[in-house]
Enzyme design. Structure first.
Site, mmCIF file in Angstrom:
data_model
loop_
_atom_site.group_PDB
_atom_site.id
_atom_site.type_symbol
_atom_site.label_atom_id
_atom_site.label_comp_id
_atom_site.label_asym_id
_atom_site.label_seq_id
_atom_site.Cartn_x
_atom_site.Cartn_y
_atom_site.Cartn_z
ATOM 1 N N ARG A 111 48.409 26.909 -3.794
ATOM 2 C CA ARG A 111 48.587 26.153 -3.711
ATOM 3 C C ARG A 111 49.445 25.191 -5.027
ATOM 4 N NH1 ARG A 111 45.237 21.797 -5.107
ATOM 5 N NH2 ARG A 111 43.504 22.148 -4.790
ATOM 6 N N LYS B 86 65.574 20.706 8.729
ATOM 7 C CA LYS B 86 67.040 20.400 9.623
ATOM 8 C C LYS B 86 68.275 21.676 9.357
ATOM 9 C CE LYS B 86 65.003 16.823 11.041
ATOM 10 N NZ LYS B 86 63.830 17.426 10.543
HETATM 11 N N1 LCS Z 1 63.990 12.490 6.025
HETATM 12 C C1 LCS Z 1 65.100 12.675 7.544
HETATM 13 C C2 LCS Z 1 66.289 11.837 7.205
HETATM 14 C C3 LCS Z 1 64.733 13.526 8.804
HETATM 15 O O1 LCS Z 1 66.000 13.186 9.772
HETATM 16 C C4 LCS Z 1 63.614 13.475 9.102
HETATM 17 C C5 LCS Z 1 63.250 14.287 10.050
HETATM 18 C C6 LCS Z 1 62.509 13.321 7.918
HETATM 19 C C7 LCS Z 1 62.910 12.814 6.886
HETATM 20 C C8 LCS Z 1 61.373 14.279 8.189
HETATM 21 O O2 LCS Z 1 61.193 15.466 8.410
HETATM 22 P P1 LCS Z 1 60.346 16.777 8.994
HETATM 23 O O3 LCS Z 1 58.907 16.296 8.467
HETATM 24 O O4 LCS Z 1 59.994 16.269 10.454
HETATM 25 O O5 LCS Z 1 60.057 17.929 8.292
HETATM 26 N N2 LCS Z 1 63.939 13.841 11.617
HETATM 27 C C9 LCS Z 1 63.820 14.267 12.710
HETATM 28 C C10 LCS Z 1 64.682 13.642 13.075
HETATM 29 O O6 LCS Z 1 65.525 12.746 13.487
HETATM 30 N N3 LCS Z 1 64.219 14.379 14.887
HETATM 31 O O7 LCS Z 1 62.956 14.877 14.765
HETATM 32 C C11 LCS Z 1 62.706 15.402 12.780
#
Ligand code: LCS
Length: 393
Positions: free
Chosen positions: A58, A208
């Protein structure tokens, strides 16, 4: 090897690479929760910070650390803090840098839950927030209060594709004595480096583009200074939102091909955006690579390319959009973005569904907005898929 002087692509392959006694070409997965000390004194030194030995996963782990170094290198930052998800990055940043009675100014069209957790939960601990269109930097200036501690920008914003001037936002933050935090998920470090424009903290949903294969949820925070790094790292450790070594290994694997994936997706996206803009059933298209984008010039100034995210609305609004989304076959009707596969989704009822209707309207997230994440398939197939879906309307 000193990887600092290497080019972007060489850094993707070599920065943060772990050298083991066998000369392993890839970073091994240190699938362990804890690390044995040589003796009590050595353990005490690790805890006191007088040794860089590992203690507990952690707190730190060689596989995770390799990824942290690599992403920090391509974001031109001091250090990286890997976290379990993009949302873990958001909440770690809020928790570490905001206090009771402090105020945050943020882009209104941010990823829905990043706004939701602030308005519904951090508000319970006395944090105030103002959500505005940050494309007009005058709005940021006007929103600043004496207790403003953070300016939080998402550019291009999810899902409106609005672009905010990073340099101007950094200047305003500096004057106000606030930190500038930038969500760089839509660009990835391949297209944009917010720390170079004066941001203090940049973060990613590595779910992403950075990982890019739709098989992992992950996040990364990169800071400009050591002081900020220590603050955020301490909060990550205390919140327990660390990454797992196997997750880190998967992201390291994806990271190596970031440039070639993004380049191909972007080439495809330019053609898809042009196709959509010319199509008689399309009302509008928002894509940073089209001259019709309201911040086209600003995009050229601060992004190295327009990326592969497109938002558009059809002439028949939501009704027509639904027919399209229900009739595409190659594009998956799924949330998330930035993977090798093309995805289509409906923000108003999916990613941004928890936002109040009024806030959605104000932020430009119309009911008819369709979000398209262009993958690396043959572009002819992506366009053909859209064409036959549009024909059904
Ligand atoms: N920031 C952006 C710009 C995002 O598009 C997302 C997730 C996050 C933060 C959060 O990330 P995660 O915890 O999911 O890794 N965006 C998503 C979307 O547009 N569709 O599904 C998830």
């Amino acid at each position: 090897m000193d990887t600092k002087k290497l080019g972007f692509n060489s850094k993707l392959i070599h920065a943060g690479t772990y050298k083991d006694q066998f000369g392993s070409a890839t970073v091994p997965i240190y699938q362990t929760s804890t690390f044995a000390f040589e003796n009590v004194d050595e353990g005490a030194k690790c805890f006191a910070g007088d040794s860089d030995g590992y203690i507990y996963t952690r707190i730190g782990n060689p596989t995770i650390n390799s990824l942290e170094q690599a992403v920090a290198a391509i974001e031109n930052g001091y250090g990286g803090i890997a976290v379990a998800s993009g949302m873990a990055a958001v909440t770690t940043i809020y928790m570490a840098l905001l206090d009771k009675g402090s105020h945050i100014v943020s882009t209104d069209a941010v990823y829905g839950p990043a706004r939701g957790v602030m308005e519904n939960h951090f508000s319970r601990f006395g944090v105030e927030s103002t959500y505005i269109s940050t494309t007009n930097v005058e709005n940021i200036k006007k929103a600043i209060r004496p207790n403003t501690k953070m300016i939080y920008i998402e550019t291009p914003a999810n899902p409106t594709m609005d672009i905010t001037d990073l340099k101007a936002a950094a200047d305003i933050a500096k004057k106000a004595g606030a930190v500038l935090v930038v969500d760089n998920t839509f660009c990835s470090p391949y297209l944009q480096n917010p720390l170079d424009f004066g941001a203090d903290v940049v973060f990613h949903s590595m779910t992403k583009f950075i990982n890019g294969h739709a098989d992992i949820v992950a996040g990364m925070i990169v800071t400009k200074t050591k002081e900020m790094y220590t603050k955020l790292r301490t909060m990550m450790i205390n919140m327990g939102c660390n990454m797992d070594p196997h997750q880190a290994y998967m992201v390291i694997r994806g990271l190596k091909t970031l440039s070639i994936r993004m380049e191909q997706a972007q080439l495809n996206a330019i053609l898809v955006a042009e196709f959509l803009e010319k199509h008689p059933k399309v009302e509008w298209v928002k894509y940073p690579g089209l001259k019709s984008h309201p911040q086209y010039e600003l995009g050229i100034k601060q992004m190295r390319g327009p990326g592969s995210m497109i938002s558009f609305e059809l002439k028949g609004g939501l009704k027509a959009g639904k027919i399209l989304m229900d009739n595409v076959h190659l594009a998956l009707l799924a949330v998330s973005l930035g993977g090798v596969e093309t995805l289509i989704q409906h923000p108003a009822s999916m990613t941004h569904s928890k936002m109040p209707k009024e806030a959605k309207e104000k932020a430009g997230i119309s009911d008819g907005l369709v979000r398209f994440s262009v993958g690396i398939e043959d572009v002819e197939d992506i366009i053909e898929d859209l064409k036959q879906g549009l024909d059904k309307i």
